[in-house]
Design an enzyme around this catalytic site. Structure first.
Site, PDB file in Angstrom:
ATOM      1  N   TYR A  76       1.060  -1.412  -0.253  1.00  0.00           N
ATOM      2  CA  TYR A  76      -0.093   0.324   0.314  1.00  0.00           C
ATOM      3  C   TYR A  76       1.237   0.823  -0.125  1.00  0.00           C
ATOM      4  O   TYR A  76       0.769   2.070   0.872  1.00  0.00           O
ATOM      5  CB  TYR A  76      -0.785  -0.427   1.441  1.00  0.00           C
ATOM      6  CG  TYR A  76      -2.650   0.891   1.178  1.00  0.00           C
ATOM      7  CD1 TYR A  76      -3.480   0.382  -0.023  1.00  0.00           C
ATOM      8  CD2 TYR A  76      -2.505   1.901   1.178  1.00  0.00           C
ATOM      9  CE1 TYR A  76      -4.210   1.127  -0.534  1.00  0.00           C
ATOM     10  CE2 TYR A  76      -3.593   2.674   0.891  1.00  0.00           C
ATOM     11  CZ  TYR A  76      -4.752   2.278  -0.046  1.00  0.00           C
ATOM     12  OH  TYR A  76      -5.602   2.883  -0.272  1.00  0.00           O
ATOM     13  N   GLY A  80       5.857   8.725   0.520  1.00  0.00           N
ATOM     14  CA  GLY A  80       7.057   7.891   1.731  1.00  0.00           C
ATOM     15  C   GLY A  80       7.768   6.788   1.260  1.00  0.00           C
ATOM     16  O   GLY A  80       8.900   6.520   1.114  1.00  0.00           O
ATOM     17  N   HIS A  81       7.032   5.947   1.171  1.00  0.00           N
ATOM     18  CA  HIS A  81       8.043   4.702   0.623  1.00  0.00           C
ATOM     19  C   HIS A  81       8.851   5.370  -1.611  1.00  0.00           C
ATOM     20  O   HIS A  81       9.658   4.555  -1.659  1.00  0.00           O
ATOM     21  CB  HIS A  81       7.355   3.551   0.161  1.00  0.00           C
ATOM     22  CG  HIS A  81       6.489   2.768   1.273  1.00  0.00           C
ATOM     23  ND1 HIS A  81       4.876   3.012   1.005  1.00  0.00           N
ATOM     24  CD2 HIS A  81       6.990   2.309   2.029  1.00  0.00           C
ATOM     25  CE1 HIS A  81       4.584   2.761   1.866  1.00  0.00           C
ATOM     26  NE2 HIS A  81       5.569   1.769   3.366  1.00  0.00           N
ATOM     27  N   LYS A 193      10.703   7.959   9.629  1.00  0.00           N
ATOM     28  CA  LYS A 193       9.225   7.886  10.277  1.00  0.00           C
ATOM     29  C   LYS A 193       9.028   6.954  11.178  1.00  0.00           C
ATOM     30  O   LYS A 193       8.875   6.722  12.046  1.00  0.00           O
ATOM     31  CB  LYS A 193       7.938   7.046   9.542  1.00  0.00           C
ATOM     32  CG  LYS A 193       6.286   7.915  10.318  1.00  0.00           C
ATOM     33  CD  LYS A 193       5.338   7.754   9.357  1.00  0.00           C
ATOM     34  CE  LYS A 193       5.420   6.386   8.892  1.00  0.00           C
ATOM     35  NZ  LYS A 193       4.831   5.866   9.463  1.00  0.00           N
ATOM     36  N   SER A 229       1.384   7.742   5.894  1.00  0.00           N
ATOM     37  CA  SER A 229       1.206   6.798   6.061  1.00  0.00           C
ATOM     38  C   SER A 229       0.280   5.777   5.174  1.00  0.00           C
ATOM     39  O   SER A 229      -0.851   6.750   5.376  1.00  0.00           O
ATOM     40  CB  SER A 229       1.238   6.454   7.821  1.00  0.00           C
ATOM     41  OG  SER A 229       0.554   5.703   8.725  1.00  0.00           O
ATOM     42  N   SER A 230      -0.003   4.305   5.305  1.00  0.00           N
ATOM     43  CA  SER A 230      -0.290   3.280   4.555  1.00  0.00           C
ATOM     44  C   SER A 230      -1.803   3.634   5.861  1.00  0.00           C
ATOM     45  O   SER A 230      -3.339   3.045   5.330  1.00  0.00           O
ATOM     46  CB  SER A 230       0.005   2.356   4.758  1.00  0.00           C
ATOM     47  OG  SER A 230       1.431   2.117   3.873  1.00  0.00           O
TER      48      SER A 230
END
Length: 325
Positions: A76, A80-81, A193, A229-230
């Site tokens: 997901y 950020g990823h 994070k 965040s997911s």
């Protein structure tokens, strides 16, 4: 030159603050150079759920003298990823992204069943960011029915999130150890994070003499400051607005340190007051610790991590900042 690559580099430069621009520019130049060098090969990103296929591909890359970066994720994927994958692609010849919701890092009453998943969107993001291979296994591929070997850690994993999630880091260390054994990367990329997770992984690598470099990458935030965040997708409109107390508390703590405050109690008190003023927020913890040992500190000296976990409704969110004084 591929348009997606140029857009990504431009976006990184435009969203960087003054202190990050030099690093962002360096990374973007590396990305552009690598993409230009590889454009003629027109390699297609692959996806597999099999351990033996990952190992076969990595062995072939090694035979060619290529370096390999790993970005471990639970899928997901968001910006950020993407920032981790972009940096990995800038610093390695090939990048493997693991896309695996790891069941053994969830507690009995946590959100394993409802954790968001979207492999098609993940594939698109990974390809745009420069990944060469996605490892997307089923739990059965990673854990045999009689699986009984775990990596456990003391002290570093026991504070902060470890207090209320006592089995979490055992699951994290075990799956990351397995991914390192499967991919054998030169470098692995983790976001700040999850600062305690990064400290735990670094300690595991040191203690077990693992031959991999751990690269930490900055927190990526929404335009209004909320850390990506997911789990942000769980929030309704009112909760999404309330969640901004986390970043406001972070920015308050950072500003106090910038202005010379060093007393942990005073900094944490001001941060807690911001969170407690929001009716939808329930504090799990707000603490200041040594960034490497995760031991509590009373003064902001050396490399310190100020971290929090806060429930907004039923959704547990984390945020933090690290300073070196």
């Amino acid at each position: 030159m591929n348009h997606a690559c140029m857009s990504e580099c431009y976006g990184r430069l435009m969203t960087s603050n003054a202190n990050e621009k030099c690093e962002a520019f360096r990374i973007c130049l590396c990305v552009l150079w690598r993409r230009a060098a590889e454009a003629e090969r027109e390699e297609i990103m692959e996806i597999t759920g099999k351990v033996n296929e990952v190992r076969k591909q990595v062995k072939e890359w090694r035979r060619q003298g290529l370096t390999v970066g790993l970005v471990p994720t639970m899928g997901y994927l968001h910006d950020g990823h993407k920032s981790l994958i972009v940096r990995a692609a800038a610093e390695n010849d090939r990048v493997v992204v693991s896309d695996f919701v790891n069941p053994i890092q969830f507690g009995p009453n946590e959100d394993l069943a409802t954790y968001p998943r979207d492999i098609e969107a993940d594939k698109k993001l990974c390809e745009e960011a420069g990944a060469a291979l996605i490892f997307h296994p089923e739990p059965e591929e990673m854990y045999a029915p009689d699986f009984s070997t775990y990596v456990e850690m003391q002290k570093v994993s026991e504070g902060l999130c470890g207090k209320t999630r006592p089995t979490h880091f055992r699951g994290v260390c075990t799956v990351v150890c397995k991914l390192f054994n499967i991919v054998s990367p030169d470098r692995a990329y983790f976001g700040q994070k999850d600062a305690q997770q990064m400290a735990v992984i670094r300690r595991m690598v040191r203690d077990l003499n693992m031959d991999v470099e751990i690269v930490g990458c900055p927190i990526i935030r929404e335009a209004d400051g909320l850390a990506r965040s997911s789990r942000n997708t769980y929030l309704n409109e009112a909760q999404r607005k309330a969640a901004l107390v986390l970043s406001r508390a972070v920015f308050c703590g950072e500003e106090m340190m910038k202005n010379g405050e060093r007393d942990a109690g005073a900094i944490l008190k001001a941060m807690r007051e911001i969170i407690e003023a929001e009716p939808l927020a329930k504090t799990d913890y707000v603490e200041m610790v040594d960034a490497d040992t995760i031991e509590p500190v009373t003064r902001a000296e050396g490399r310190v991590l100020t971290a929090m976990a806060v429930y907004i409704g039923k959704t547990r969110l984390i945020d933090n900042f690290i300073v070196e004084l």
